[in-house]
Design a protein around this motif. Structure first.
Motif, PDB file in Angstrom:
ATOM      1  N   VAL A 132       0.864  -1.171   0.000  1.00 53.45           N
ATOM      2  CA  VAL A 132       0.000   0.000   0.000  1.00 53.45           C
ATOM      3  C   VAL A 132       0.901   1.221   0.000  1.00 53.45           C
ATOM      4  O   VAL A 132       1.706   1.407   0.914  1.00 53.45           O
ATOM      5  CB  VAL A 132      -0.939   0.012   1.227  1.00 53.45           C
ATOM      6  CG1 VAL A 132      -1.720   1.317   1.297  1.00 53.45           C
ATOM      7  CG2 VAL A 132      -1.891  -1.180   1.173  1.00 53.45           C
ATOM      8  N   SER A 133       0.802   2.029  -1.052  1.00 51.96           N
ATOM      9  CA  SER A 133       1.650   3.220  -1.143  1.00 51.96           C
ATOM     10  C   SER A 133       0.909   4.491  -0.745  1.00 51.96           C
ATOM     11  O   SER A 133       1.536   5.469  -0.358  1.00 51.96           O
ATOM     12  CB  SER A 133       2.215   3.372  -2.552  1.00 51.96           C
ATOM     13  OG  SER A 133       1.180   3.625  -3.480  1.00 51.96           O
ATOM     14  N   ARG A 134      -0.416   4.473  -0.863  1.00 48.26           N
ATOM     15  CA  ARG A 134      -1.212   5.656  -0.491  1.00 48.26           C
ATOM     16  C   ARG A 134      -2.519   5.216   0.133  1.00 48.26           C
ATOM     17  O   ARG A 134      -3.086   4.201  -0.234  1.00 48.26           O
ATOM     18  CB  ARG A 134      -1.506   6.516  -1.720  1.00 48.26           C
ATOM     19  CG  ARG A 134      -0.254   7.121  -2.347  1.00 48.26           C
ATOM     20  CD  ARG A 134      -0.607   8.140  -3.411  1.00 48.26           C
ATOM     21  NE  ARG A 134      -1.424   9.224  -2.908  1.00 48.26           N
ATOM     22  CZ  ARG A 134      -0.957  10.392  -2.459  1.00 48.26           C
ATOM     23  NH1 ARG A 134       0.322  10.616  -2.449  1.00 48.26           N
ATOM     24  NH2 ARG A 134      -1.784  11.334  -2.041  1.00 48.26           N
ATOM     25  N   ARG A 135      -2.986   6.038   1.057  1.00 47.12           N
ATOM     26  CA  ARG A 135      -4.286   5.862   1.700  1.00 47.12           C
ATOM     27  C   ARG A 135      -5.050   7.159   1.503  1.00 47.12           C
ATOM     28  O   ARG A 135      -4.558   8.216   1.883  1.00 47.12           O
ATOM     29  CB  ARG A 135      -4.115   5.580   3.187  1.00 47.12           C
ATOM     30  CG  ARG A 135      -3.379   4.317   3.502  1.00 47.12           C
ATOM     31  CD  ARG A 135      -2.900   4.294   4.959  1.00 47.12           C
ATOM     32  NE  ARG A 135      -1.760   3.417   5.098  1.00 47.12           N
ATOM     33  CZ  ARG A 135      -0.497   3.798   4.953  1.00 47.12           C
ATOM     34  NH1 ARG A 135      -0.195   5.033   4.676  1.00 47.12           N
ATOM     35  NH2 ARG A 135       0.475   2.934   5.087  1.00 47.12           N
ATOM     36  N   ASN A 136      -6.225   7.088   0.916  1.00 50.47           N
ATOM     37  CA  ASN A 136      -7.024   8.279   0.619  1.00 50.47           C
ATOM     38  C   ASN A 136      -8.470   8.067   1.032  1.00 50.47           C
ATOM     39  O   ASN A 136      -8.932   6.930   1.135  1.00 50.47           O
ATOM     40  CB  ASN A 136      -6.975   8.586  -0.882  1.00 50.47           C
ATOM     41  CG  ASN A 136      -5.610   9.026  -1.325  1.00 50.47           C
ATOM     42  OD1 ASN A 136      -5.087  10.021  -0.863  1.00 50.47           O
ATOM     43  ND2 ASN A 136      -4.994   8.242  -2.212  1.00 50.47           N
ATOM     44  N   PRO A 137      -9.202   9.164   1.218  1.00 47.73           N
ATOM     45  CA  PRO A 137     -10.639   9.025   1.486  1.00 47.73           C
ATOM     46  C   PRO A 137     -11.333   8.334   0.310  1.00 47.73           C
ATOM     47  O   PRO A 137     -10.922   8.451  -0.841  1.00 47.73           O
ATOM     48  CB  PRO A 137     -11.125  10.471   1.630  1.00 47.73           C
ATOM     49  CG  PRO A 137      -9.910  11.245   2.013  1.00 47.73           C
ATOM     50  CD  PRO A 137      -8.769  10.560   1.301  1.00 47.73           C
ATOM     51  N   THR A 138     -12.384   7.611   0.620  1.00 46.62           N
ATOM     52  CA  THR A 138     -13.141   6.896  -0.396  1.00 46.62           C
ATOM     53  C   THR A 138     -13.821   7.866  -1.355  1.00 46.62           C
ATOM     54  O   THR A 138     -14.157   8.994  -0.977  1.00 46.62           O
ATOM     55  CB  THR A 138     -14.195   5.978   0.254  1.00 46.62           C
ATOM     56  OG1 THR A 138     -14.885   5.274  -0.783  1.00 46.62           O
ATOM     57  CG2 THR A 138     -15.188   6.759   1.104  1.00 46.62           C
ATOM     58  N   LYS A 139     -14.062   7.422  -2.560  1.00 46.72           N
ATOM     59  CA  LYS A 139     -14.867   8.173  -3.517  1.00 46.72           C
ATOM     60  C   LYS A 139     -16.337   7.771  -3.389  1.00 46.72           C
ATOM     61  O   LYS A 139     -17.197   8.363  -4.011  1.00 46.72           O
ATOM     62  CB  LYS A 139     -14.384   7.901  -4.944  1.00 46.72           C
ATOM     63  CG  LYS A 139     -13.030   8.506  -5.248  1.00 46.72           C
ATOM     64  CD  LYS A 139     -12.645   8.265  -6.702  1.00 46.72           C
ATOM     65  CE  LYS A 139     -11.310   8.923  -7.033  1.00 46.72           C
ATOM     66  NZ  LYS A 139     -10.937   8.689  -8.440  1.00 46.72           N
ATOM     67  N   TYR A 140     -16.602   6.723  -2.594  1.00 45.59           N
ATOM     68  CA  TYR A 140     -17.957   6.189  -2.432  1.00 45.59           C
ATOM     69  C   TYR A 140     -18.282   6.080  -0.934  1.00 45.59           C
ATOM     70  O   TYR A 140     -18.216   4.997  -0.346  1.00 45.59           O
ATOM     71  CB  TYR A 140     -18.065   4.809  -3.103  1.00 45.59           C
ATOM     72  CG  TYR A 140     -17.669   4.844  -4.553  1.00 45.59           C
ATOM     73  CD1 TYR A 140     -18.595   5.192  -5.533  1.00 45.59           C
ATOM     74  CD2 TYR A 140     -16.361   4.551  -4.949  1.00 45.59           C
ATOM     75  CE1 TYR A 140     -18.233   5.238  -6.874  1.00 45.59           C
ATOM     76  CE2 TYR A 140     -15.990   4.594  -6.287  1.00 45.59           C
ATOM     77  CZ  TYR A 140     -16.933   4.940  -7.235  1.00 45.59           C
ATOM     78  OH  TYR A 140     -16.573   4.973  -8.553  1.00 45.59           O
ATOM     79  N   PRO A 141     -18.656   7.195  -0.299  1.00 44.58           N
ATOM     80  CA  PRO A 141     -18.872   7.183   1.157  1.00 44.58           C
ATOM     81  C   PRO A 141     -20.089   6.379   1.624  1.00 44.58           C
ATOM     82  O   PRO A 141     -20.135   5.945   2.763  1.00 44.58           O
ATOM     83  CB  PRO A 141     -19.022   8.660   1.508  1.00 44.58           C
ATOM     84  CG  PRO A 141     -19.385   9.336   0.237  1.00 44.58           C
ATOM     85  CD  PRO A 141     -18.818   8.527  -0.873  1.00 44.58           C
ATOM     86  N   THR A 142     -21.063   6.160   0.748  1.00 41.20           N
ATOM     87  CA  THR A 142     -22.211   5.335   1.116  1.00 41.20           C
ATOM     88  C   THR A 142     -21.823   3.874   0.913  1.00 41.20           C
ATOM     89  O   THR A 142     -21.576   3.446  -0.208  1.00 41.20           O
ATOM     90  CB  THR A 142     -23.442   5.678   0.266  1.00 41.20           C
ATOM     91  OG1 THR A 142     -23.740   7.070   0.450  1.00 41.20           O
ATOM     92  CG2 THR A 142     -24.640   4.836   0.663  1.00 41.20           C
TER      93      THR A 142
END
Length: 186
Positions: A132-142
């Motif tokens: 895992v190189s990056r952790r980002n907020p989801t594009k699909y919060p539901t």
């Protein structure tokens, strides 16, 4: 209906996923210790099945290592990189400014939170591994992910476990010694 075997169609399972972004849910966060005594935080994530992507229900594992020379901020999170822990919480959508009694409480709130991770490949000991190189907020919060069932009622069972066992009752029968036979072929 029968089938014909065709070894040209035989596929070998690959445990390495292609590089790219994956929408995941954090399934478990736990502290571990390697055989060499190195402590780490292992994050197990399941690839969401409510988002159109490959490898649905597959797992991605991420590891955060304790710092060799932790700062005061790192010591607040048991010696792990404070910045890495905060990036993990931010990507998982935890509230900014919330106070936590312990790292365990923080990690407990991460479970079942969605986030998007980026997988890269790297060589280690002559093998290609995913990292895992990056952790980002989801594009699909539901989240509408449905956990994979471990057993299904429609599956054909090829071997059935014994449903009940005879109760272990005490008997007064003794054991009989078997005669030794030097002529046995084994």
């Amino acid at each position: 209906m029968g089938f014909k075997s065709n070894w040209n169609e035989a596929a070998q399972g690959s445990s390495i996923k292609p590089e790219g972004d994956y929408e995941c849910l954090i399934a478990k966060v736990e502290e571990r210790v390697t055989k060499n005594g190195k402590e780490n935080l292992n994050i197990s994530m399941v690839i969401r099945n409510d988002v159109e992507q490959n490898y649905k229900n597959g797992y991605i594992f991420d590891t955060l290592w304790k710092k060799k020379e932790p700062t005061n901020a790192d010591l607040q999170v048991k010696g792990y990189g404070y910045g890495q822990i905060m990036a993990l919480g931010k990507a998982a959508g935890l509230p900014d400014g919330k106070e936590y009694e312990s790292l365990e409480q923080f990690c407990g709130e991460l479970v079942n939170k969605p986030m998007r991770v980026t997988i890269k490949h790297e060589e280690y000991n002559g093998k290609t591994q995913e990292r895992v190189s990056r952790r980002n907020p989801t594009k699909y919060p539901t989240v509408k992910h449905i956990p994979k069932q471990t057993t299904t009622n429609t599956a054909t069972a090829y071997a059935q476990p014994q449903q009940s066992y005879a109760s272990a009752q005490q008997t007064n029968q003794g054991f009989t010694d078997m005669p030794l036979d030097d002529d046995l072929p084994f």
